[in-house]
Motif scaffolding. Structure first.
Motif, PDB file in Angstrom:
ATOM      1  N   MET A   1      79.300  43.493 -22.396  1.00 25.11           N
ATOM      2  CA  MET A   1      80.437  42.564 -22.507  1.00 25.11           C
ATOM      3  C   MET A   1      80.611  41.794 -21.198  1.00 25.11           C
ATOM      4  O   MET A   1      80.571  42.362 -20.119  1.00 25.11           O
ATOM      5  CB  MET A   1      81.717  43.329 -22.836  1.00 25.11           C
ATOM      6  N   ASP A   2      80.772  40.484 -21.301  1.00 24.47           N
ATOM      7  CA  ASP A   2      80.970  39.628 -20.136  1.00 24.47           C
ATOM      8  C   ASP A   2      82.308  39.972 -19.469  1.00 24.47           C
ATOM      9  O   ASP A   2      83.352  40.005 -20.128  1.00 24.47           O
ATOM     10  CB  ASP A   2      80.958  38.167 -20.585  1.00 24.47           C
ATOM     11  N   TRP A   3      82.264  40.211 -18.149  1.00 25.03           N
ATOM     12  CA  TRP A   3      83.494  40.583 -17.448  1.00 25.03           C
ATOM     13  C   TRP A   3      84.544  39.475 -17.512  1.00 25.03           C
ATOM     14  O   TRP A   3      85.751  39.737 -17.494  1.00 25.03           O
ATOM     15  CB  TRP A   3      83.189  40.934 -15.992  1.00 25.03           C
ATOM     16  N   LEU A   4      84.083  38.219 -17.638  1.00 22.76           N
ATOM     17  CA  LEU A   4      85.038  37.114 -17.720  1.00 22.76           C
ATOM     18  C   LEU A   4      85.843  37.140 -19.016  1.00 22.76           C
ATOM     19  O   LEU A   4      86.994  36.679 -19.057  1.00 22.76           O
ATOM     20  CB  LEU A   4      84.306  35.778 -17.596  1.00 22.76           C
ATOM     21  N   SER A   5      85.254  37.667 -20.074  1.00 20.79           N
ATOM     22  CA  SER A   5      86.017  37.777 -21.326  1.00 20.79           C
ATOM     23  C   SER A   5      87.162  38.768 -21.170  1.00 20.79           C
ATOM     24  O   SER A   5      88.243  38.577 -21.740  1.00 20.79           O
ATOM     25  CB  SER A   5      85.093  38.183 -22.475  1.00 20.79           C
ATOM     26  N   ILE A   6      86.933  39.829 -20.374  1.00 15.36           N
ATOM     27  CA  ILE A   6      88.016  40.781 -20.082  1.00 15.36           C
ATOM     28  C   ILE A   6      89.109  40.094 -19.267  1.00 15.36           C
ATOM     29  O   ILE A   6      90.306  40.268 -19.521  1.00 15.36           O
ATOM     30  CB  ILE A   6      87.479  42.001 -19.313  1.00 15.36           C
ATOM     31  N   VAL A   7      88.684  39.301 -18.277  1.00 12.36           N
ATOM     32  CA  VAL A   7      89.646  38.580 -17.441  1.00 12.36           C
ATOM     33  C   VAL A   7      90.512  37.666 -18.301  1.00 12.36           C
ATOM     34  O   VAL A   7      91.749  37.625 -18.155  1.00 12.36           O
ATOM     35  CB  VAL A   7      88.912  37.765 -16.356  1.00 12.36           C
ATOM     36  N   TRP A   8      89.883  36.951 -19.232  1.00 14.91           N
ATOM     37  CA  TRP A   8      90.652  36.021 -20.056  1.00 14.91           C
ATOM     38  C   TRP A   8      91.505  36.728 -21.097  1.00 14.91           C
ATOM     39  O   TRP A   8      92.572  36.237 -21.479  1.00 14.91           O
ATOM     40  CB  TRP A   8      89.726  34.990 -20.703  1.00 14.91           C
ATOM     41  N   PHE A   9      91.085  37.880 -21.538  1.00  7.94           N
ATOM     42  CA  PHE A   9      91.931  38.696 -22.415  1.00  7.94           C
ATOM     43  C   PHE A   9      93.212  39.076 -21.679  1.00  7.94           C
ATOM     44  O   PHE A   9      94.313  39.003 -22.246  1.00  7.94           O
ATOM     45  CB  PHE A   9      91.152  39.939 -22.840  1.00  7.94           C
ATOM     46  N   ILE A  10      93.071  39.444 -20.410  1.00  6.41           N
ATOM     47  CA  ILE A  10      94.232  39.799 -19.591  1.00  6.41           C
ATOM     48  C   ILE A  10      95.097  38.569 -19.309  1.00  6.41           C
ATOM     49  O   ILE A  10      96.337  38.624 -19.381  1.00  6.41           O
ATOM     50  CB  ILE A  10      93.777  40.456 -18.273  1.00  6.41           C
ATOM     51  N   LEU A  11      94.446  37.426 -19.012  1.00  7.40           N
ATOM     52  CA  LEU A  11      95.199  36.206 -18.715  1.00  7.40           C
ATOM     53  C   LEU A  11      96.006  35.723 -19.924  1.00  7.40           C
ATOM     54  O   LEU A  11      97.130  35.224 -19.771  1.00  7.40           O
ATOM     55  CB  LEU A  11      94.248  35.107 -18.239  1.00  7.40           C
ATOM     56  N   ILE A  12      95.445  35.871 -21.109  1.00  8.28           N
ATOM     57  CA  ILE A  12      96.194  35.487 -22.310  1.00  8.28           C
ATOM     58  C   ILE A  12      97.408  36.399 -22.484  1.00  8.28           C
ATOM     59  O   ILE A  12      98.493  35.949 -22.877  1.00  8.28           O
ATOM     60  CB  ILE A  12      95.269  35.521 -23.540  1.00  8.28           C
ATOM     61  N   ALA A  13      97.245  37.672 -22.159  1.00  4.61           N
ATOM     62  CA  ALA A  13      98.389  38.589 -22.184  1.00  4.61           C
ATOM     63  C   ALA A  13      99.460  38.133 -21.189  1.00  4.61           C
ATOM     64  O   ALA A  13     100.667  38.195 -21.480  1.00  4.61           O
ATOM     65  CB  ALA A  13      97.941  40.011 -21.864  1.00  4.61           C
TER      66      ALA A  13
END
Length: 374
Positions: A1-13
């Motif tokens: 899993m791309d670490w940036l997708s985790i970052v953006w999941f958190i940013l959307i939260a």
């Protein structure tokens, strides 16, 4: 899993947190109009407290939706197609609120303003309730299947990477499948949190009778928010959370809401502290919802294999990089502007601040006239 997708999941939260805190008390003020204001002047006083902020607060919703579309296009497509009617109702209510705030001051009659204030109250109850149902569905899971994009027929056989590459996630069941005891309770949780925030904000921003009534309502509503949130959150974490990490934001939210309720009571009467604690509680609740969802963005109640994961829904790495650069530049600017606007309009609103001239007199309105022709 791309670490940036985790970052953006958190940013959307984070974006949803900003929206639910800031827009939460806006909607709460609208819902509480009949309870804190007993006449036209007091209703105008209450609405004036959110006047400089409400439209700016809606930017957080637009940004959250836009970020979801760009960072997780399949999440956006699955959610907005399957929850179309619910989201359409929210959109209609938000449009009505714009009209209720902007149009109430165009004609100077009590009946005209009272009509729009009644619509404003309906919106204040409806929007938080619908958003709460939507968020509860993300935690509970929905009737999601993996289907052929051409025929929309369910895919048979084991779900492999090749199957996923040639299929789409489809939310079935219709509008009423979104309504369960758990999701309706989730809607009531968001509604009571919004009402409590609204009462606390009014107690901070008003004087006179409106201030007194808001303080009394804050005391009661903050306790109701704690009770309903506790019941729903425990149900959610025990029945639907897939990670033990969900307990951390849950505990933070619970403690913050308890502190908020305590500070709202007459014995302590700390409006600033209760509002801040309530905001922390909402932030913790949003963090809990997203933690309970992970590693999915949409859980399937039919089969866990049909769930849409963060990795499956994510955009390309290059897209996420460009978005992150824009976010790093723009988000601090938005935060600074938001903080500045609240500082500029920090003064309490009193009945003396309400203008006697709140629009055109009916006799000045000519049939067929408009602002272009005069």
């Amino acid at each position: 899993m791309d670490w940036l997708s985790i970052v953006w999941f958190i940013l959307i939260a984070v974006l949803w947190t900003g929206y639910l805190i800031l827009e939460g008390f806006d909607l709460g003020v609208g819902a509480l109009l009949p309870f804190v204001a007993k006449n036209d002047e007091e209703r105008s006083q209450a609405i004036k407290t959110i006047g400089p902020h409400w439209d700016g607060n809606e930017v957080w919703l637009l940004t959250a939706g836009g970020a979801t579309f760009a960072a997780f296009p399949e999440w956006y497509a699955t959610m907005f197609s399957g929850m179309y009617l619910a989201l359409f109702l929210i959109l209609v209510l938000l449009i009505l609120r714009i009209a209720a705030i902007e149009w109430r001051k165009t004609i100077d009659t009590v009946k005209w303003r009272s009509t729009w204030d009644a619509i404003h109250t309906v919106v204040g109850f409806g929007v938080p309730l619908l958003f709460g149902v939507a968020f509860a569905n993300l935690v509970q899971g929905m009737k999601i299947e993996i289907v052929d994009p051409l025929t929309l027929e369910p895919v048979a056989g084991p779900i492999t990477e090749e199957v996923l590459a040639n299929s789409v996630h489809n939310l079935t069941g219709g509008f009423f499948s979104l309504l369960t005891v758990f999701t309706i309770l989730g809607g009531l949780v968001v509604l009571t949190l919004s009402l409590s925030q609204g009462a606390q904000f009014l107690s901070l921003k008003t004087t006179g009778e409106v201030h007194t009534r808001a303080e009394k309502l804050s005391s009661t509503l903050s306790i109701a928010a704690v009770v309903l949130t506790a019941v729903w959150a425990l149900w959610a974490v025990l029945a639907y959370a897939s990670s033990v990490w969900a307990w951390i934001p849950l505990v933070i939210a619970a403690l913050a809401l308890i502190v908020s309720a305590a500070l709202s009571q007459k014995a302590m009467n700390n409006s600033v502290g209760s509002f801040i604690a309530s905001s922390v509680g909402i932030a913790g609740a949003v963090a809990f919802i997203f933690t309970a969802m992970a590693p999915n963005v949409m859980k399937s109640s039919i089969d866990p294999e049909f769930s849409l994961t963060i990795a499956q829904a994510s955009s390309s790495h290059s897209t996420l990089v460009v978005m992150l650069i824009v976010a790093v530049i723009m988000v601090p600017i938005v935060l600074a502007y938001t903080a500045y606007s609240y500082w500029v309009f920090r003064r309490r609103v009193s009945a003396d601040d309400i203008s006697e001239n709140q629009g055109l007199l009916p006799k000045q309105i000519r049939v067929g006239a408009n602002f272009l022709r005069g």
